[in-house]
Write an enzyme that holds these catalytic residues in place. Structure first.
Site, PDB file in Angstrom:
ATOM      1  CB  CYS A 185      33.607 -19.160 -16.775  1.00  0.00           C
ATOM      2  SG  CYS A 185      34.424 -20.684 -17.107  1.00  0.00           S
ATOM      3  CG  ASN A 227      39.715 -21.106 -17.393  1.00  0.00           C
ATOM      4  OD1 ASN A 227      39.089 -20.632 -16.437  1.00  0.00           O
ATOM      5  ND2 ASN A 227      39.102 -21.474 -18.698  1.00  0.00           N
ATOM      6  CG  HIS A 261      36.510 -16.237 -17.521  1.00  0.00           C
ATOM      7  ND1 HIS A 261      37.400 -16.981 -16.495  1.00  0.00           N
ATOM      8  CD2 HIS A 261      36.289 -17.330 -18.084  1.00  0.00           C
ATOM      9  CE1 HIS A 261      37.436 -18.341 -16.484  1.00  0.00           C
ATOM     10  NE2 HIS A 261      36.865 -18.452 -17.734  1.00  0.00           N
TER      11      HIS A 261
HETATM   12  O1  UT7 Z   1      36.590 -20.968 -19.205  1.00  0.00           O
HETATM   13  C1  UT7 Z   1      35.504 -21.867 -19.849  1.00  0.00           C
HETATM   14  C2  UT7 Z   1      35.333 -21.637 -21.119  1.00  0.00           C
HETATM   15  N1  UT7 Z   1      36.173 -22.437 -22.038  1.00  0.00           N
HETATM   16  C3  UT7 Z   1      37.029 -21.692 -23.247  1.00  0.00           C
HETATM   17  O2  UT7 Z   1      36.667 -20.759 -23.216  1.00  0.00           O
HETATM   18  C4  UT7 Z   1      37.701 -22.706 -23.858  1.00  0.00           C
HETATM   19  C5  UT7 Z   1      37.410 -22.163 -25.346  1.00  0.00           C
HETATM   20  N2  UT7 Z   1      38.052 -22.935 -26.122  1.00  0.00           N
HETATM   21  C6  UT7 Z   1      39.535 -22.791 -26.437  1.00  0.00           C
HETATM   22  O3  UT7 Z   1      40.177 -22.346 -25.633  1.00  0.00           O
HETATM   23  C7  UT7 Z   1      40.145 -23.805 -27.602  1.00  0.00           C
HETATM   24  O4  UT7 Z   1      39.131 -24.437 -28.313  1.00  0.00           O
HETATM   25  C8  UT7 Z   1      40.966 -24.893 -26.838  1.00  0.00           C
HETATM   26  C9  UT7 Z   1      42.260 -24.277 -26.517  1.00  0.00           C
HETATM   27  C10 UT7 Z   1      40.244 -25.804 -25.813  1.00  0.00           C
HETATM   28  C11 UT7 Z   1      41.446 -26.098 -28.163  1.00  0.00           C
HETATM   29  O5  UT7 Z   1      41.983 -25.327 -28.870  1.00  0.00           O
HETATM   30  P1  UT7 Z   1      41.658 -25.747 -30.610  1.00  0.00           P
HETATM   31  O6  UT7 Z   1      42.687 -24.736 -31.544  1.00  0.00           O
HETATM   32  O7  UT7 Z   1      40.098 -25.306 -30.558  1.00  0.00           O
HETATM   33  O8  UT7 Z   1      41.768 -27.258 -30.869  1.00  0.00           O
HETATM   34  P2  UT7 Z   1      40.884 -28.306 -31.187  1.00  0.00           P
HETATM   35  O9  UT7 Z   1      40.240 -28.711 -29.978  1.00  0.00           O
HETATM   36  O10 UT7 Z   1      40.416 -27.959 -32.181  1.00  0.00           O
HETATM   37  O11 UT7 Z   1      42.017 -29.553 -31.315  1.00  0.00           O
HETATM   38  C12 UT7 Z   1      43.070 -29.337 -32.411  1.00  0.00           C
HETATM   39  C13 UT7 Z   1      44.015 -30.420 -32.263  1.00  0.00           C
HETATM   40  C14 UT7 Z   1      43.241 -31.942 -32.271  1.00  0.00           C
HETATM   41  O12 UT7 Z   1      44.035 -32.818 -32.995  1.00  0.00           O
HETATM   42  P3  UT7 Z   1      43.463 -33.105 -34.488  1.00  0.00           P
HETATM   43  O13 UT7 Z   1      42.154 -33.586 -34.605  1.00  0.00           O
HETATM   44  O14 UT7 Z   1      43.453 -31.987 -35.427  1.00  0.00           O
HETATM   45  O15 UT7 Z   1      44.449 -34.202 -35.054  1.00  0.00           O
HETATM   46  C15 UT7 Z   1      43.254 -32.128 -30.754  1.00  0.00           C
HETATM   47  O16 UT7 Z   1      43.167 -33.803 -30.743  1.00  0.00           O
HETATM   48  O17 UT7 Z   1      44.879 -30.520 -31.085  1.00  0.00           O
HETATM   49  C16 UT7 Z   1      44.457 -31.730 -30.246  1.00  0.00           C
HETATM   50  N3  UT7 Z   1      44.915 -31.184 -29.159  1.00  0.00           N
HETATM   51  C17 UT7 Z   1      45.957 -31.247 -28.297  1.00  0.00           C
HETATM   52  N4  UT7 Z   1      47.198 -31.459 -28.899  1.00  0.00           N
HETATM   53  C18 UT7 Z   1      48.231 -31.114 -27.984  1.00  0.00           C
HETATM   54  C19 UT7 Z   1      43.789 -31.026 -28.200  1.00  0.00           C
HETATM   55  N5  UT7 Z   1      44.416 -30.867 -26.932  1.00  0.00           N
HETATM   56  C20 UT7 Z   1      45.672 -30.858 -27.276  1.00  0.00           C
HETATM   57  C21 UT7 Z   1      46.636 -30.836 -26.433  1.00  0.00           C
HETATM   58  N6  UT7 Z   1      48.054 -30.990 -26.821  1.00  0.00           N
HETATM   59  N7  UT7 Z   1      46.481 -30.202 -25.020  1.00  0.00           N
END
Ligand code: UT7
Length: 349
Positions: A114, A306, A276
């Site tokens: 990134c 992204n 970014h």
């Molecule tokens: O550019 C590279 C650098 N990358 C980043 O900067 C990414 C930084 N992180 C993020 O942007 C966020 O952490 C994400 C968008 C990737 C994820 O969001 P989050 O609010 O941190 O969600 P999470 O990973 O804590 O997941 C929460 C829930 C989980 O379900 P349970 O365990 O609470 O039942 C996941 O399984 O959301 C679920 N989940 C989804 N649900 C629907 C994960 N991905 C999805 C999805 N659709 N695509």
């Protein structure tokens, strides 16, 4: 004092628009979840066979070169940032050199994910400042759509990323007050494995964790790429999203402030911040932390997702095309991602 300036800028976005709802055919997700957590509404996917990371980079480069008022023959160095190269080796830099029929100039590939474009810009800046080169082409390009897990298993990663390319031509500035004022590069490899693609690689199961691969029984010749890696979906990127998020919201403001304070400036002096495009929520957090107005931060993740190394030059190009950046205005580029690596560049347009 010689400074380097962006003499031409270009971008390329593939035609195919993929909405959040389009992803429902592959995985269990929702438009609401994706928009709420990331701000993304749609992204672009490259043509599966006709477009590659290099071909998209070439399109962006053509535009940047034309806008700089030069030709591909005038370019004297190439720096290409990507994490999704056409080949494991050689890098995309030489493929672009061939495709654009450039002279036998140096071509350097940057592997900083990134923050790849800002790192690349920083390297180019040093070559211009020392008088080594006069026309450096800096490219960031990604074809993520080819290598993501589009099943529900990979949804936390695959809904975020999109394809595209951006490029700039860097030249010596004739005006000492115009151009790149400073660049700032950082890394912390402590968390290298929380946002990574382990295979294919030579790690030889060094960390002994399920998500790497079990090489212990693998015969020679199958260490690098094995059927097991395919069966266990170990050939896709891994990301601990919340851990990355937490670090990003600290390091983004830090590296932006570093750039500003190194130049005796404050957030109020900033005309435009181009972060970014990792996640709209991260950008909003950074904006709030630095006390910036809406018009001081440019975001386009809503439409492109992204695009990793391409996101900064695509956003910079789009902002410039919209007339949001004019001569003498102060612009800050900042990025954070896998490595972890993070970086900023402050420039007076
Ligand atoms: O550019 C590279 C650098 N990358 C980043 O900067 C990414 C930084 N992180 C993020 O942007 C966020 O952490 C994400 C968008 C990737 C994820 O969001 P989050 O609010 O941190 O969600 P999470 O990973 O804590 O997941 C929460 C829930 C989980 O379900 P349970 O365990 O609470 O039942 C996941 O399984 O959301 C679920 N989940 C989804 N649900 C629907 C994960 N991905 C999805 C999805 N659709 N695509």
């Amino acid at each position: 004092m010689i400074r380097s300036r962006i003499a031409g800028i270009g971008k390329y976005l593939p035609e195919q628009v993929v909405t959040n709802n389009d992803l429902l055919q592959y995985m269990d997700t929702s438009d609401e979840w994706i928009q709420e957590r990331t701000g993304i509404k749609e992204r672009r996917f490259a043509h599966r066979t006709k477009e590659t990371t290099t071909t998209m980079g070439v399109e962006a480069a053509r535009m940047a070169i034309e806008r700089a008022g030069i030709t591909a023959q005038d370019i004297d160095f190439i720096i290409f940032a990507t994490l999704s190269p056409d080949y494991y080796f050689p890098g995309c830099g030489v493929l672009l050199q061939r495709a654009m029929q450039m002279k036998e100039i140096g071509a350097l590939d940057i592997r900083n994910q990134c923050s790849g474009f800002v790192y690349a810009l920083s390297v180019a800046d040093q070559f211009i400042r020392t008088g080594t080169y006069k026309n450096i082409l800096v490219v960031g390009s990604e074809k993520h759509s080819f290598g993501l897990d589009f099943s529900t298993r990979g949804r936390n990663v695959s809904v975020i990323f999109g394809d595209g390319a951006g490029a700039v031509v860097l030249q010596p500035s004739t005006n000492e007050n115009t151009g790149i004022l400073s660049t700032h590069l950082h890394s912390d490899g402590e968390s290298a494995e929380i946002l990574a693609m382990y295979n294919p690689g030579t790690h030889a199961n060094h960390w002994k964790e399920e998500r790497y691969a079990d090489f212990d029984e693998a015969p020679i010749g199958q260490m690098f790429m094995s059927q097991q890696m395919i069966d266990k979906a170990q050939l896709f990127p891994y990301m601990d999203g919340p851990a990355v998020f937490k670090k990003a919201v600290v390091k983004f403001p830090e590296v932006i402030m570093e750039a500003l304070s190194n130049n005796g400036l404050s957030p109020a002096d900033l005309h435009l911040l181009i972060p970014h495009q990792a996640n709209l929520r991260i950008a909003q957090f950074v904006q709030q932390k630095l006390g910036l107005r809406d018009d001081q931060v440019y975001n386009n993740i809503q439409h492109y997702g992204n695009t990793t190394a391409a996101s900064v030059p695509i956003a910079l190009c789009e902002a410039w095309e919209k007339g949001l950046i004019k001569e003498q205005q102060l612009v800050c580029l900042a990025a954070f991602g896998s490595g972890f690596t993070w970086a900023s560049a402050l420039l007076r347009w």
